[in-house]
Design an enzyme around this catalytic site. Structure first.
Site, PDB file in Angstrom:
ATOM      1  N   ASP A  23       0.828  -1.197   0.000  1.00 27.44           N
ATOM      2  CA  ASP A  23       0.000   0.000   0.000  1.00 27.44           C
ATOM      3  C   ASP A  23       0.866   1.252   0.000  1.00 27.44           C
ATOM      4  O   ASP A  23       1.392   1.661   1.029  1.00 27.44           O
ATOM      5  CB  ASP A  23      -0.920   0.001   1.225  1.00 27.44           C
ATOM      6  CG  ASP A  23      -1.895   1.159   1.209  1.00 27.44           C
ATOM      7  OD1 ASP A  23      -2.003   1.829   0.158  1.00 27.44           O
ATOM      8  OD2 ASP A  23      -2.547   1.405   2.231  1.00 27.44           O
ATOM      9  N   ASP A 233      -1.822   4.969  -5.804  1.00 23.54           N
ATOM     10  CA  ASP A 233      -2.276   4.251  -4.619  1.00 23.54           C
ATOM     11  C   ASP A 233      -2.432   2.763  -4.892  1.00 23.54           C
ATOM     12  O   ASP A 233      -3.491   2.297  -5.309  1.00 23.54           O
ATOM     13  CB  ASP A 233      -3.603   4.845  -4.146  1.00 23.54           C
ATOM     14  CG  ASP A 233      -4.014   4.303  -2.788  1.00 23.54           C
ATOM     15  OD1 ASP A 233      -3.234   3.518  -2.204  1.00 23.54           O
ATOM     16  OD2 ASP A 233      -5.097   4.648  -2.316  1.00 23.54           O
TER      17      ASP A 233
END
Length: 428
Positions: A23, A233
Site C-alpha cells: 500500500d 495508490d
C-alpha cells in the site's frame, strides 16, 4: 527470532511465507498479532492459499520490544497515561467501518545478501510494525488477511527506516501482475530508459505520492479540460477520477468501444456485452504527463470471468467517479509496469516489465555494485491511512462484474491476493 516474510523462491533460510498487501497510500506496516479479532488464517477459507497463515507473536521474538509512548515515532502519545506505556495504534480506513488497531513494536529486519559482489552476510535493521490485535470491516472479510505493508513517505514506513539507516537508496519499485502476484524491490531507482514525472507537494510537503496528469487520452483523442492531480495508490484495487474528468472519459470511451452497452446492478456504470464471436475493439487509455511523457494503461477493462465460459463476454470500464478533486490511481491501472517511487529525486517512474524478470535488477543511479537481496524479515507489517488493499480470494463464489457487493463503495475491493516477493538492494 528470524522469519522470512517472502518468496515463492525456495531458499534454505526462508522459514515462513507471508502474503501481504502493498500500500503506497499509507505508512505503517501491521500484521495479525496476538489476535482478539482477526480474519481467518486458515488456507481453507481462501482460494489461492496452499498453507495456513500465522500470527506474529512478539513474545516469541527475542528482538522485539514495545515502542514506548515517549518515543518520537509514537504518534498517539497524547492518549497514553505515561511515557513508558506501550504505544497503541488505531487506523481507520476509507472503506466503511474498516480499521486495524493494536500496539506498535520495534523489531529487526534480517537482510541477507546473495549478490556476486558481496559475501554472504546478514544485516539487521530496526523497523516499526503494528501488532494488529483487532481488525474490523473489510479486514475481517479477507482484505489483507496477512497484513498490510505501508510504503508511504512517512517516518515509520519500512522504506524510510531502511534509507535512514543507510542500507538502501531512498527509493523502491513495485510491480503487479494479473496472475495475482506482485514484487517490491527496496532501493531500486529503475532504469535509464524509463519514463518519469515529478511528485507534487501538498501544502509544501511531500506527504503522499501525488503526480500531475495533463490530460486523459481515450484512443487517439486527449480530452480537453481533463487535467488533474492523482494519488498513486497501490492499496486501492480500482481507479477513481474527479467527477468532471470521469464524465468526459466514460462518454468518450462509450463512443469508441464496439460492444453493446448493458446495465449491471451494483456494478460500474459503463459495462458491455459482446458475442464471443466478435472481435472486441477496446480503445487504448493513456495518461499524458508533462514533457510528453505518456502512460499506457495495460489492462483498462474488467472482464467477468464467468461470462468467458459462455457465448458472450461481459466487461466493464472499472473506473468510478469521486467527489474529491484528485484521482486515486489503483492497481487495475498499475499492472504490467515496474513503478519506481524515487523519494530521493522526488519522481515517479515507470517502464514495461515482467515482474518475474530478475535480469534487469540494476540501478543506473547508484554508486558501487548493487546486489538484489531477499528480505529475510520479521513478519510483514503494514499500517495505513488509506484504502484497504486487495482482498484475498475466498473459496465462496468468485466475484465478477455481475456480483454486487464488490464494486459499489468509494474504495472498491477485488478478489485478488498479492503474493509479494520482497527484495532489497544493498549497495556494497
Amino acid at each position: 527470532m528470524r522469519c522470512c516474510t517472502l518468496l515463492k523462491v525456495a531458499r534454505p533460510f526462508c522459514l515462513a511465507m507471508r502474503f501481504i498487501a502493498l500500500d503506497a497510500g499509507s505508512d505503517m506496516l501491521w500484521v495479525p498479532c496476538d489476535c482478539i479479532e482477526c480474519a481467518s488464517l486458515s488456507a481453507g477459507n481462501y482460494n489461492v492459499l496452499d498453507r495456513d497463515l500465522n500470527q506474529y507473536r512478539p513474545s516469541l521474538s527475542n528482538t522485539s520490544r514495545h515502542l514506548p509512548c515517549g518515543h518520537k515515532l509514537c504518534d498517539v502519545h497524547s492518549v497514553c497515561k505515561g511515557s513508558k506505556d506501550p504505544c497503541p495504534y488505531a487506523v481507520q480506513y476509507s472503506s466503511a467501518n474498516t480499521s486495524s488497531s493494536g500496539y506498535v513494536f520495534e523489531d529487526k529486519l534480517h537482510l541477507t545478501s546473495n549478490g556476486k559482489h558481496a559475501e554472504q552476510n546478514s544485516v539487521q535493521a530496526s523497523i516499526i510494525l503494528g501488532c494488529g490485535r483487532k481488525q474490523t470491516g473489510e479486514y475481517l472479510r479477507g482484505a489483507g488477511p496477512d497484513g498490510v505493508l505501508g510504503l508511504g513517505p512517512g517516518n515509520i514506513s519500512v522504506p524510510s527506516l531502511l534509507a535512514k539507516a543507510g542500507l538502501i537508496q531512498n527509493s523502491f519499485s513495485i510491480c503487479f501482475e494479473e496472475n495475482e502476484s506482485g514484487r517490491i524491490i527496496f532501493g531500486d531507482q529503475g532504469h535509464v530508459t524509463q519514463h518519469s514525472t515529478p511528485f507534487l507537494p501538498i501544502d509544501g510537503k511531500f506527504n503522499a505520492y501525488i503526480v500531475g496528469v495533463e490530460s486523459f487520452c481515450v484512443g487517439s483523442l486527449c480530452l480537453k479540460e481533463t487535467r488533474f492531480q492523482a494519488l498513486i495508490d497501490s492499496g486501492s484495487s480500482f481507479t477513481f477520477l474527479p467527477n468532471e474528468v470521469y464524465q468526459k472519459v466514460v462518454i468518450e470511451f462509450d463512443k469508441q468501444v464496439n460492444a453493446t452497452s448493458i446495465v449491471l446492478q451494483n456494478s460500474w456504470e459503463y459495462c458491455y456485452n459482446a458475442s464471443s464471436q466478435e472481435l472486441i475493439s477496446i480503445p487504448p487509455l493513456n495518461l499524458a504527463f508533462s514533457r510528453n511523457q505518456t502512460y499506457l494503461i495495460q489492462n483498462p477493462i474488467f472482464i467477468d470471468p464467468a461470462s468467458q465460459e459462455q457465448e458472450y463476454t461481459i466487461f466493464c470500464l472499472p473506473v468510478s467517479p469521486s467527489d474529491d478533486d484528485y484521482a486515486a490511481i489503483g492497481q487495475n491501472f498499475l499492472m504490467g509496469y515496474r513503478m519506481v517511487f524515487d523519494r530521493e529525486n522526488l519522481r515517479f517512474s515507470w517502464s514495461r516489465w515482467n515482474c518475474q524478470d530478475r535480469a534487469s535488477f540494476s540501478s543506473p543511479y547508484s554508486v558501487g555494485s548493487p546486489n538484489p537481496l531477499p528480505v529475510d524479515q520479521q513478519q510483514s507489517f503494514p499500517n495505513a491511512h488509506g484504502i484497504p488493499p486487495a482482498i484475498a480470494g475466498h473459496t465462496s463464489p468468485k466475484p465478477s462484474a455481475a456480483t454486487p457487493e464488490l464494486i459499489t463503495s468509494r474504495h472498491s475491493l477485488v478478489s485478488l491476493l498479492l503474493i509479494c516477493h520482497l527484495w532489497l538492494w544493498l549497495f556494497c
